[in-house]
Each structure stands twice: as structure tokens, then as C-alpha cells.
Scaffold this motif. Structure first.
Motif, mmCIF file in Angstrom:
data_model
loop_
_atom_site.group_PDB
_atom_site.id
_atom_site.type_symbol
_atom_site.label_atom_id
_atom_site.label_comp_id
_atom_site.label_asym_id
_atom_site.label_seq_id
_atom_site.Cartn_x
_atom_site.Cartn_y
_atom_site.Cartn_z
ATOM 1 N N ASP A 41 -4.253 -55.049 33.890
ATOM 2 C CA ASP A 41 -3.063 -54.953 34.732
ATOM 3 C C ASP A 41 -2.106 -53.894 34.227
ATOM 4 O O ASP A 41 -1.505 -53.168 35.007
ATOM 5 C CB ASP A 41 -2.342 -56.307 34.744
ATOM 6 C CG ASP A 41 -3.142 -57.322 35.526
ATOM 7 O OD1 ASP A 41 -2.960 -58.521 35.283
ATOM 8 O OD2 ASP A 41 -3.953 -56.891 36.355
ATOM 9 N N LYS A 42 -1.971 -53.819 32.889
ATOM 10 C CA LYS A 42 -0.912 -52.973 32.337
ATOM 11 C C LYS A 42 -1.393 -51.607 31.931
ATOM 12 O O LYS A 42 -0.689 -50.906 31.214
ATOM 13 C CB LYS A 42 -0.312 -53.653 31.113
ATOM 14 C CG LYS A 42 0.116 -55.060 31.339
ATOM 15 C CD LYS A 42 1.463 -55.124 31.984
ATOM 16 C CE LYS A 42 1.889 -56.564 32.091
ATOM 17 N NZ LYS A 42 2.850 -56.795 33.123
ATOM 18 N N ILE A 43 -2.596 -51.208 32.330
ATOM 19 C CA ILE A 43 -3.127 -49.972 31.763
ATOM 20 C C ILE A 43 -2.357 -48.758 32.283
ATOM 21 O O ILE A 43 -2.345 -47.711 31.635
ATOM 22 C CB ILE A 43 -4.625 -49.846 32.052
ATOM 23 C CG1 ILE A 43 -5.219 -48.757 31.187
ATOM 24 C CG2 ILE A 43 -4.874 -49.488 33.508
ATOM 25 C CD1 ILE A 43 -6.444 -49.124 30.552
ATOM 26 N N VAL A 59 -2.734 -43.612 29.119
ATOM 27 C CA VAL A 59 -4.105 -43.131 29.130
ATOM 28 C C VAL A 59 -4.892 -44.017 30.088
ATOM 29 O O VAL A 59 -4.418 -45.064 30.510
ATOM 30 C CB VAL A 59 -4.743 -43.165 27.731
ATOM 31 C CG1 VAL A 59 -4.127 -42.154 26.826
ATOM 32 C CG2 VAL A 59 -4.623 -44.530 27.143
ATOM 33 N N THR A 60 -6.111 -43.567 30.398
ATOM 34 C CA THR A 60 -6.923 -44.333 31.339
ATOM 35 C C THR A 60 -8.034 -45.112 30.652
ATOM 36 O O THR A 60 -8.511 -46.110 31.147
ATOM 37 C CB THR A 60 -7.556 -43.390 32.377
ATOM 38 O OG1 THR A 60 -6.641 -42.373 32.666
ATOM 39 C CG2 THR A 60 -7.885 -44.149 33.633
ATOM 40 N N ASN A 61 -8.449 -44.648 29.489
ATOM 41 C CA ASN A 61 -9.513 -45.308 28.752
ATOM 42 C C ASN A 61 -8.966 -46.585 28.133
ATOM 43 O O ASN A 61 -8.003 -46.534 27.361
ATOM 44 C CB ASN A 61 -10.008 -44.343 27.659
ATOM 45 C CG ASN A 61 -11.182 -44.899 26.916
ATOM 46 O OD1 ASN A 61 -11.792 -45.862 27.339
ATOM 47 N ND2 ASN A 61 -11.500 -44.287 25.803
ATOM 48 N N TRP A 113 -9.550 -34.618 23.062
ATOM 49 C CA TRP A 113 -8.874 -34.473 24.350
ATOM 50 C C TRP A 113 -9.420 -35.447 25.369
ATOM 51 O O TRP A 113 -8.681 -36.010 26.176
ATOM 52 C CB TRP A 113 -9.045 -33.038 24.831
ATOM 53 C CG TRP A 113 -8.324 -32.767 26.091
ATOM 54 C CD1 TRP A 113 -8.841 -32.683 27.339
ATOM 55 C CD2 TRP A 113 -6.926 -32.567 26.221
ATOM 56 N NE1 TRP A 113 -7.850 -32.455 28.245
ATOM 57 C CE2 TRP A 113 -6.673 -32.362 27.593
ATOM 58 C CE3 TRP A 113 -5.857 -32.536 25.320
ATOM 59 C CZ2 TRP A 113 -5.386 -32.128 28.069
ATOM 60 C CZ3 TRP A 113 -4.586 -32.302 25.815
ATOM 61 C CH2 TRP A 113 -4.370 -32.097 27.169
ATOM 62 N N ALA A 114 -10.728 -35.661 25.353
ATOM 63 C CA ALA A 114 -11.348 -36.518 26.366
ATOM 64 C C ALA A 114 -11.144 -37.982 26.077
ATOM 65 O O ALA A 114 -11.521 -38.814 26.890
ATOM 66 C CB ALA A 114 -12.845 -36.231 26.446
ATOM 67 N N GLY A 115 -10.555 -38.319 24.930
ATOM 68 C CA GLY A 115 -10.377 -39.718 24.606
ATOM 69 C C GLY A 115 -9.404 -40.432 25.512
ATOM 70 O O GLY A 115 -9.364 -41.652 25.543
ATOM 71 N N ALA A 116 -8.609 -39.659 26.278
ATOM 72 C CA ALA A 116 -7.630 -40.281 27.150
ATOM 73 C C ALA A 116 -8.289 -40.882 28.378
ATOM 74 O O ALA A 116 -7.840 -41.893 28.892
ATOM 75 C CB ALA A 116 -6.586 -39.256 27.555
ATOM 76 N N THR A 117 -9.364 -40.269 28.857
ATOM 77 C CA THR A 117 -9.963 -40.757 30.102
ATOM 78 C C THR A 117 -11.394 -41.220 29.949
ATOM 79 O O THR A 117 -11.882 -41.984 30.746
ATOM 80 C CB THR A 117 -9.961 -39.645 31.152
ATOM 81 O OG1 THR A 117 -10.610 -38.517 30.612
ATOM 82 C CG2 THR A 117 -8.546 -39.285 31.539
ATOM 83 N N ILE A 139 0.821 -40.443 22.415
ATOM 84 C CA ILE A 139 -0.522 -40.824 21.973
ATOM 85 C C ILE A 139 -1.302 -39.584 21.551
ATOM 86 O O ILE A 139 -2.015 -39.593 20.534
ATOM 87 C CB ILE A 139 -1.253 -41.596 23.093
ATOM 88 C CG1 ILE A 139 -0.677 -42.989 23.201
ATOM 89 C CG2 ILE A 139 -2.742 -41.667 22.838
ATOM 90 C CD1 ILE A 139 -1.341 -43.831 24.249
ATOM 91 N N LEU A 140 -1.142 -38.473 22.301
ATOM 92 C CA LEU A 140 -1.886 -37.264 21.943
ATOM 93 C C LEU A 140 -1.423 -36.717 20.600
ATOM 94 O O LEU A 140 -2.247 -36.305 19.761
ATOM 95 C CB LEU A 140 -1.696 -36.214 23.043
ATOM 96 C CG LEU A 140 -2.536 -34.963 22.859
ATOM 97 C CD1 LEU A 140 -3.999 -35.338 22.911
ATOM 98 C CD2 LEU A 140 -2.225 -33.959 23.941
#
Lengths: 92, 100, 243
Positions: free
Chosen positions: C54-56, C61-63, C134-138, C209-210
Motif C-alpha cells: 500500500d505504501k510503496i 522507489v518502485t522495487n 541505478w537500476a535498483g530503484a525499479t 535513497i540514491l
């Protein structure tokens, strides 16, 4: 049973066998090599369970860093100490 | 009797194999390997239980296992350093005994 | 079987058969009880999973694993960086901090394939690690995976005598601490400005986060390779002890 189930079953059997051989083999070098192979199969197991982040981390840290650490330590406790690099894996 | 139950049984079996190796073997490096195998078994149990119901997975055990893998590697490095220190002491002692 | 802790290289794994039988029996009983507990386990619906889903959107980030690791449970990650630093401090010897971090010493005895591998793969591992960060966010990725990949390239550089590395130099000491320092700095700034520990404002959550992940990657990679460098042969490390 579908084929992916058989793949999972074989994977788990291989992991258990490799874990046993990683602890109870005769020579210490063989134990370390089996442990690295075990780490590699565990990476596939993480991917099968849907944990892709954990699979990437296990491949790099569990099999890579821990394997290199174990081999470097094995090189230090060998009976006759010469300057070996890790690529030279002759047993004494 | 689905695949995830098999994976959790495998995780528990890995824990048992590691525990057996820790108790029975006498070389220190084999004990360190046993501790690592116990760790991998516990991680497998955690992740197998994170996916039990439904298609979406619980991300909290994933984060715990990620932390655990890094800390296990650091702990293994510390244990290996201590083993090498013990080995040097033992070798120095043996050399002293031989000189006498 | 508990009195003997030995370091002999040769010999069988288990010294006496009787201890193996007793231990096999006890561990078998433990395993049987654990499997029985597992088979009768009824999984419940996990409230945490619903909460994360719910809180993402608030996390930046999306991951979901990165969100849990660096936003919802950021305190655990901070403590983990601290534990890694403590482990490195416990084994890293005090050597000369003025010797340069890396020196190139070309010699004739090195294996040509390994040297070529070092020269070609280490830079590309840098690019891969940057992509994973960089890709860790999604997608699956993030700070730990990128740091581990960089650590792999660092371990590769130790395999020949071409690069003489000193992981106790001043630059390396700063690199080892900077992940924890940035994380604690951001936590203190948030504490002072808003009064809550590690609760990122929603607009800046992705950026924070980044930033934390980037410095944590450097720190994790340097820590893991520093742990490896303590195990190298004494002849390599004796030169560093000389001054």
C-alpha cells in the motif's frame, strides 16, 4: 508432476549432496571447491523462488567473496608455504 | 505438497547437515564451512516462507537475507583471520618444542 | 570430540566413528521434529506485505526490496554498515597510511591471461556496478549487489603482483567510513529538522535513497576487499610493514 517441479527436486538434491561433500570430503581443498559450487547452485535456487535481489547478492558475495576468502586462507595454512597465487591449485 | 514446502524442507536439511558438520568435524576450517552452510539453510527457510500465499512475495525476509549474506561474509573473514592466527601460534609452539 | 580443535591439513574429516553415530542420531531427531513442524505449518496472511504494497508510493522507489531496505527499515541498514565497519576494523592491521593506494609494478613473472583479464574486466565491472546501483530503484539491484560486484573486481586485482594495493592508505580509510558517515549525517539532519528518525520527506525520498546507496556501495566494496586483503601472503604485506 510437471517438469519444473522435477527441476526443483533435482536442484535441491544437488544442493544437499554438495553440502554433504563440502563438509566431509577427504581433502580440504576439495571441500572449498564444493562449497563454491554449492553457492552457485544456491543462486539458482534463489532465482527459482523469485528472490532476484538475493540471487544477485548471493552470486557475488556468497560464491565470489567467500570463495576467494576461503581459498586465500587455505593458502596460508598449507604445510609447506611457498608463494602461491590462487590460480596455482596443486595439492600437496 | 508444493514446491515451496520442498524448499523449506531443503533449508531445514541444510541446517541439519551444517549442524552435524559443526559438531563432528575437528578441523577449524570445516567448522567455518559448516557455519556458512547453516546460514544458507536458514536463509532458504526464510525466503521459502516468504512466498507461501498468493503471487506477491513478502519483501521483508528478502531484505533480512540480503543483510544476512553480507554479515555472514564479514563474519567468515573474521573467523578465517582468527584461524590463521591460531595456526601461526601453533606452528611457533611446535618449532619451540623442536628446538628444545 | 570437543577437546580436539586441530589444524592438520591431511586426514579424514571425522576422527572417530562413535561421535559421528551419536551426532547423527541427535541431529536426525532435530531434523525430524523440524520437518514435522514445517509440514503442519499453516501460512497466515502477512500484514507487513499488505502494508508495503500500500505504501510503496511513499517510499520513492518502485522495487519493494529496495524500499524496505533503504526506507522502511533504513535503521537496520545503517546498523549493518556499522557492523561491516567493525568487522573490518577488527582485522585490518595498522599499516603505513602514506603509501599510495595503488601502484603499478609491471614484472615478467605474471600470467599474461590474468593480467589481460584484470585490465579488461575491472573497468567493465565498474560500469556494471553503476548500472546495478541505478537500476535498483525499479528492478532487482541496489547498493549491496553493486558493492559486491565492485568487491569482485577488487579481488580480481589482487590475483597477480602487478598492482600493489594498500587498503590502509588515507584514501581507503575515508572510503571505508564514508557510507556510514553519509547515512548518519542524513539521519542527523532529518532528526534535527523534523524530529523523526530516518523518515524521509516524500518529495526527496528517491533522491535521498540514491545518495545513501551510492556512498554505501563504495563503502561495502572497500570493506569486502579490505577483508580479503588481510588474508594475502605475508610476503606481499611485509613490504607495507617496512616503513
Amino acid at each position: 508432476m510437471e517438469l519444473i517441479g522435477i527441476f526443483d527436486l533435482l536442484l535441491m538434491l544437488c544442493c544437499l549432496t554438495l553440502a554433504w561433500m563440502a563438509l566431509f570430503s577427504a581433502s580440504l581443498f576439495r571441500c572449498i571447491v564444493f562449497f563454491i559450487c554449492f553457492g552457485l547452485l544456491i543462486t539458482i535456487a534463489w532465482a527459482q523462488m523469485g528472490a532476484y535481489d538475493v540471487a544477485i547478492a548471493e552470486a557475488a558475495i556468497g560464491a565470489g567473496i567467500t570463495g576467494a576468502l576461503l581459498l586465500a586462507a587455505w593458502n596460508r595454512i598449507r604445510p609447506n608455504r611457498r608463494l602461491h597465487s590462487i590460480s596455482d591449485k596443486k595439492e600437496k | 505438497m508444493n514446491t515451496l514446502l520442498f524448499y523449506s524442507i531443503t533449508g531445514v536439511s541444510l541446517f541439519a547437515i551444517g549442524l552435524l558438520g559443526l559438531i563432528v568435524t575437528s578441523h577449524i576450517m570445516r567448522k567455518i564451512l559448516s557455519l556458512n552452510i547453516i546460514g544458507v539453510g536458514i536463509f532458504m527457510l526464510l525466503i521459502a516462507l516468504a512466498k507461501q500465499n498468493g503471487e506477491s512475495t513478502d519483501p521483508l525476509p528478502h531484505a533480512m537475507v540480503l543483510t544476512g549474506i553480507v554479515i555472514a561474509a564479514a563474519g567468515t573473514a573474521l573467523a578465517l583471520n582468527l584461524m590463521i592466527r591460531l595456526h601461526d601460534i601453533k606452528r611457533a609452539n611446535m618449532r619451540n618444542l623442536d628446538d628444545r | 570430540m570437543f577437546k580436539n580443535i586441530d589444524l592438520e591439513y591431511q586426514g579424514s574429516a571425522v576422527k572417530s566413528k562413535a561421535s559421528m553415530l551419536i551426532a547423527l542420531l541427535s541431529v536426525g531427531i532435530v531434523l525430524f521434529s523440524l520437518i514435522t513442524m514445517l509440514v503442519e505449518y499453516q501460512p497466515q496472511v502477512s500484514a507487513v506485505k499488505m502494508l508495503v504494497q500500500d505504501k510503496i508510493d511513499l517510499s520513492g522507489v518502485t522495487n519493494p526490496v529496495t524500499a524496505v531496505l533503504l526506507n522502511f527499515r533504513a535503521y537496520d541498514t545503517l546498523l549493518e554498515l556499522a557492523v561491516l565497519l567493525i568487522a573490518v576494523t577488527a582485522v585490518l592491521p595498522i599499516r603505513n597510511k602514506n603509501i599510495a593506494t595503488v601502484q603499478i609494478m609491471p614484472s615478467q613473472n605474471d600470467d599474461l591471461v590474468v593480467v589481460a583479464l584484470q585490465r579488461w574486466i575491472s573497468p567493465s565491472l565498474l560500469v556494471f556496478a553503476g548500472y546495478l546501483l541505478w537500476a535498483g530503484a525499479t528492478q532487482p539491484g541496489g547498493a549491496f549487489q553493486a558493492g559486491a560486484l565492485l568487491a569482485g573486481s577488487g579481488v580480481l586485482l589482487f590475483q597477480t603482483t602487478r598492482y600493489k594495493q594498500n587498503y590502509t592508505s588515507l584514501l581507503m580509510r575515508y572510503t571505508l567510513c564514508i557510507g556510514l558517515m553519509v547515512f548518519v549525517g542524513i539521519a542527523l539532519a532529518l532528526l534535527i529538522s523534523s524530529g523523526k528518525l530516518l523518515q524521509y520527506p516524500v518529495n526527496y525520498a528517491g533522491l535521498l535513497i540514491l545518495i545513501i546507496e551510492s556512498f554505501a556501495t563504495l563503502s561495502i566494496a572497500a570493506s569486502l576487499v579490505a577483508l580479503y586483503s588481510t588474508l594475502m601472503n605475508t610476503a606481499v604485506n611485509a613490504e607495507l610493514d617496512g616503513n
